[in-house]
Design a protein around this motif. Structure first.
Motif: not given
Length: 402
Positions: A23-29, A82-90, A169-182
């Motif tokens: 969440i905070f990586a996406n916020l502050h990127v 909400t995390m999935a929505g954030a990934v798609l928007v990123t 794009g890099a943060v989005g891909v990393l976030s997608a991997l985190v979402l799967v782990a979550f």
């Protein structure tokens, strides 16, 4: 209940920490990319900072929605959606071509990013034992700052070598991997008890908190301190990108490692209250913020770095103590009091760029520090007022009949 130091505890805590970091990586990127965005889209410093401001604004407003909604329909489903929505928007942000589109998507992204911060601690309260909650919350807060640092570092490094769009794009891909782990790591809620939504009761609770001067002082302190602390980082990127420093986006990202002193302060804050009252600790933190700000006026890169390290320590010390103060002094509806604290916290950050803009136009970085000291003086006054109020309360208790 999930007990401390069990496998379920480790998996759940890991999931929530990974989610928080995402969440905070996406916020502050964008923060290390502000000079790049200004150059790319021909923007002023204030206009470039809108890419962070609008996300913080919508995140703060979303906290008023997700907390009550999760009480009614559950914790994990809202966090996942909400995390999935954030990934798609990123990922969509990596494809935009205009600054207007970037701002629109960053606003939408902020609304999605508010889901996990609004619910994570409530999930812990439902599923963890009391001892486990204490341990997990400390680790979770540390993950917040580490996520912010990671996003800024990744944004600066990828942005310098591949462009600002690739950073998203890099943060989005990393976030997608985190979402799967979550989804895989976080256990389903076992003890959640749904509660009907009562908007009138929620509004009454919020109004009661706002009429409580002891809580209102802490809310104002949170908003004022974060207003200045976060936006100093935004404006200093323009100072360091220009002469005589000429720092690249990658090097600007490294500046945010100074946040790590704040991680230390958050862990240290509990010990402070063994020697001083919480308001005294808050005042000491604000004095660190003022001292660190003054240190950045020395025209030396090392002095600026040390200044931000001191400020980061002071900010997180005060933030940790103030958030605990709100939880302990809310007469009822503590969850809504904590949510309101975070609303002030993020709303302050969202307006800080606008507040400091006239000072920047007037005297550059010197103007930023003068404006900062003005606001910090007001938050320091709030902490001293809380100290006086707390002492008065203690005296009344001590003379009351047993």
């Amino acid at each position: 209940m999930i007990e401390a130091n069990t496998r379920a505890f480790r998996l759940a805590t890991l999931a929530l920490c990974l989610g928080s970091a995402m969440i905070f990586a996406n916020l502050h990127v964008v923060q290390s990319l502000l000079p790049t965005l200004a150059l790319q889209f021909h923007l002023t410093e204030l206009q470039a900072s809108w890419s962070l401001t609008i996300t913080i604004l919508t995140l703060g407003l979303s906290l008023l929605v997700y907390g009550p909604l999760s009480d009614a329909i559950g914790r994990k489903p809202i966090m996942v959606v909400t995390m999935a929505g954030a990934v798609l928007v990123t990922l969509a942000l990596s494809q935009v071509e205009s600054y207007a589109s970037l701002l629109l998507l960053r606003g939408l992204q902020g609304f999605f990013l508010g889901g996990l911060p609004a619910i994570a601690i409530a999930y812990m309260g439902d599923e963890f034992s009391r001892k486990a909650v204490v341990l997990a919350v400390g680790v979770y807060i540390s993950a917040n700052s580490l996520g912010g640092v990671t996003g800024r570092l990744l944004g600066g490094f990828v942005g310098e070598h591949f462009g600002w769009a690739a950073a998203f794009g890099a943060v989005g891909v990393l976030s997608a991997l985190v979402l799967v782990a979550f989804v895989w790591l976080l256990p389903k809620s076992q003890h959640f008890q749904p509660k009907p939504l009562h908007p009138l009761h929620i509004a009454q609770d919020m109004g009661g908190h706002l009429r409580n001067p002891v809580l209102l002082a802490a809310f104002l302190m949170a908003g004022g301190n974060f207003m200045i602390f976060l936006n100093q980082y935004s404006y200093i990127t323009f100072v360091l990108a220009a002469a005589p420093y000429h720092l690249s986006p990658h090097a600007l990202g490294l500046l945010f490692l100074t946040y790590l002193s704040g991680t230390l302060a958050a862990a240290f804050s509990g010990r402070v209250t063994q020697y001083f009252s919480a308001p005294v600790g808050m005042a000491l933190g604000i004095l660190c913020l003022m001292g660190g700000s003054l240190l950045t006026l020395i025209p030396s890169l090392s002095a600026i770095v040390w200044g931000f390290m001191v400020s980061s320590f002071g900010f997180f010390l005060t933030h940790s103590l103030a958030s605990s103060w709100v939880s302990h002094h809310a007469l009822k509806a503590r969850a809504s009091a904590s949510s309101l604290y975070l609303v002030f916290y993020y709303m302050g950050a969202s307006v800080g760029g606008f507040l400091l803009a006239p000072f920047w136009a007037w005297q550059g970085w010197l103007g930023i520090i003068l404006g900062s000291l003005l606001v910090y003086s007001l938050t320091l006054a709030c902490s001293l007022w809380l100290y006086a109020k707390n002492n008065t309360f203690d005296k009344r208790v001590s003379v009351s009949p047993s």
